[in-house]
Design an enzyme around this catalytic site. Structure first.
Site, PDB file in Angstrom:
ATOM      1  N   ASN A   1      40.809  49.871   8.054  1.00 48.31           N
ATOM      2  CA  ASN A   1      40.534  51.184   7.444  1.00 48.31           C
ATOM      3  C   ASN A   1      41.168  52.314   8.257  1.00 48.31           C
ATOM      4  O   ASN A   1      41.708  53.260   7.689  1.00 48.31           O
ATOM      5  CB  ASN A   1      39.022  51.403   7.300  1.00 48.31           C
ATOM      6  CG  ASN A   1      38.481  50.712   6.070  1.00 48.31           C
ATOM      7  OD1 ASN A   1      38.703  51.166   4.952  1.00 48.31           O
ATOM      8  ND2 ASN A   1      37.799  49.587   6.271  1.00 48.31           N
TER       9      ASN A   1
ATOM     10  N   GLU B   1      38.582  49.702  -0.255  1.00 48.70           N
ATOM     11  CA  GLU B   1      38.249  50.606   0.860  1.00 48.70           C
ATOM     12  C   GLU B   1      39.476  51.401   1.307  1.00 48.70           C
ATOM     13  O   GLU B   1      39.384  52.597   1.586  1.00 48.70           O
ATOM     14  CB  GLU B   1      37.726  49.806   2.057  1.00 48.70           C
ATOM     15  CG  GLU B   1      36.366  49.191   1.848  1.00 48.70           C
ATOM     16  CD  GLU B   1      35.876  48.435   3.081  1.00 48.70           C
ATOM     17  OE1 GLU B   1      34.681  48.185   3.150  1.00 48.70           O
ATOM     18  OE2 GLU B   1      36.683  48.084   3.965  1.00 48.70           O
TER      19      GLU B   1
ATOM     20  N   HIS C   1      31.125  51.540   3.734  1.00 47.55           N
ATOM     21  CA  HIS C   1      30.287  50.340   3.696  1.00 47.55           C
ATOM     22  C   HIS C   1      30.749  49.437   2.547  1.00 47.55           C
ATOM     23  O   HIS C   1      31.008  49.930   1.446  1.00 47.55           O
ATOM     24  CB  HIS C   1      28.813  50.740   3.496  1.00 47.55           C
ATOM     25  CG  HIS C   1      27.913  49.550   3.438  1.00 47.55           C
ATOM     26  ND1 HIS C   1      27.507  48.894   4.580  1.00 47.55           N
ATOM     27  CD2 HIS C   1      27.387  48.866   2.398  1.00 47.55           C
ATOM     28  CE1 HIS C   1      26.752  47.862   4.228  1.00 47.55           C
ATOM     29  NE2 HIS C   1      26.659  47.817   2.909  1.00 47.55           N
TER      30      HIS C   1
ATOM     31  N   GLY D   1      40.269  47.210  12.397  1.00 47.21           N
ATOM     32  CA  GLY D   1      40.814  48.548  12.188  1.00 47.21           C
ATOM     33  C   GLY D   1      41.691  48.715  10.961  1.00 47.21           C
ATOM     34  O   GLY D   1      42.542  49.607  10.913  1.00 47.21           O
TER      35      GLY D   1
ATOM     36  N   ARG E   1      27.387  49.713  15.262  1.00 48.55           N
ATOM     37  CA  ARG E   1      26.141  50.160  15.899  1.00 48.55           C
ATOM     38  C   ARG E   1      25.526  51.306  15.112  1.00 48.55           C
ATOM     39  O   ARG E   1      26.237  52.039  14.428  1.00 48.55           O
ATOM     40  CB  ARG E   1      26.403  50.628  17.340  1.00 48.55           C
ATOM     41  CG  ARG E   1      26.794  49.480  18.251  1.00 48.55           C
ATOM     42  CD  ARG E   1      27.215  49.964  19.616  1.00 48.55           C
ATOM     43  NE  ARG E   1      27.815  48.861  20.344  1.00 48.55           N
ATOM     44  CZ  ARG E   1      27.162  48.047  21.175  1.00 48.55           C
ATOM     45  NH1 ARG E   1      25.888  48.250  21.439  1.00 48.55           N
ATOM     46  NH2 ARG E   1      27.778  47.052  21.767  1.00 48.55           N
TER      47      ARG E   1
HETATM   48  C1  GRF Z   1      34.809  47.210   6.439  1.00 45.59           C
HETATM   49  O1  GRF Z   1      34.598  46.222   5.463  1.00 45.59           O
HETATM   50  C2  GRF Z   1      33.793  48.301   6.354  1.00 45.59           C
HETATM   51  O2  GRF Z   1      33.293  48.501   5.070  1.00 45.59           O
HETATM   52  C3  GRF Z   1      32.683  47.788   7.237  1.00 45.59           C
HETATM   53  O3  GRF Z   1      33.343  47.117   8.284  1.00 45.59           O
HETATM   54  C4  GRF Z   1      34.613  46.671   7.850  1.00 45.59           C
HETATM   55  C5  GRF Z   1      35.637  47.194   8.792  1.00 45.59           C
HETATM   56  O4  GRF Z   1      36.894  46.647   8.580  1.00 45.59           O
HETATM   57  N1  GRF Z   1      31.843  48.881   7.660  1.00 45.59           N
HETATM   58  P1  GRF Z   1      38.160  47.209   9.374  1.00 45.59           P
HETATM   59  O5  GRF Z   1      37.883  47.083  10.861  1.00 45.59           O
HETATM   60  O6  GRF Z   1      38.382  48.625   8.957  1.00 45.59           O
HETATM   61  O7  GRF Z   1      39.271  46.309   8.957  1.00 45.59           O
END
Ligand code: GRF
Length: 194
Positions: free
Chosen positions: A17, A179, A114, A15, A96
């Site tokens: 992000n 990100e 992504h 989590g 998913r």
């Molecule tokens: C990120 O690298 C995102 O790009 C991918 O999954 C990862 C999630 O990381 N889809 P987090 O759970 O937000 O730390």
């Protein structure tokens, strides 16, 4: 003053992000509110991080498949998001595929982040794919979600270099830093045009 962008966040992992988005909201840098965080993994860090912030956090039992929700589970997810007043769904490490019930309920209102410069390296562990391919740069992409695997229309991208001596871990960490800036900035734009 526009009303805040009402977000539902889906994630399966730690989590980071989600935390970047929540921190941007708290800092006043993003006019949005997280109405609910949902995970298909009961002990996912993203749920703990949401609860720490006093936000609604829900575990959704995924059912019998590994790569998608059971149709009944996805219907429950739609009901949950609607009940929470969500208008935009942000996938943040959600592992998913999204299917018709959710896609049809939020047309062009589901986005994903992504860890590559799509269309390069779709699918899992994109940073390892970039290393294996000998790419000089990679990065991250925020895109609309459609029924394909990381195929939806691209909204924004941020590049990072692949450095000599990078391991999968160092490269992924550099991508994740990008990100954490890109996702809130895309949401800021969506919030300003909504
Ligand atoms: C990120 O690298 C995102 O790009 C991918 O999954 C990862 C999630 O990381 N889809 P987090 O759970 O937000 O730390």
């Amino acid at each position: 003053m526009r009303s805040p962008l009402r977000l539902g966040i889906l994630g399966s992992g730690k989590g980071s992000n989600f935390r970047a988005i929540a921190d941007a909201i708290t800092a006043g840098a993003l006019h949005a509110e997280v109405r609910v965080v949902v995970s298909d993994v009961a002990d996912a860090g993203i749920l703990a991080a949401a609860r720490e912030r006093g936000l609604r956090a829900e575990y959704l039992a995924p059912g019998r498949f590994r790569t998608k929700l059971d149709p009944e589970a996805e219907e429950r997810l739609v009901a949950l998001l609607r009940d929470a007043g969500v208008e935009w769904v942000a996938l943040a490490g959600y592992m998913r595929m999204v299917k018709a019930p959710l896609l049809d309920a939020f047309p062009r209102r589901i986005i994903n982040i992504h860890p590559s410069l799509l269309p390069k390296f779709p699918g899992v562990e994109a940073w390892k794919q970039a290393l294996a391919a000998g790419a000089a740069e990679t990065g991250c992409t925020v895109h609309y979600v459609d029924s394909g695997m990381d195929t939806g229309e691209i909204i924004a991208q941020s590049a990072v270099p692949v450095l000599p001596g990078d391991s999968p871990e160092t490269l992924h960490a550099r991508i994740q830093q990008a990100e954490h800036a890109l996702y809130p900035s895309v949401l800021r734009i969506l919030a300003s045009v909504e």
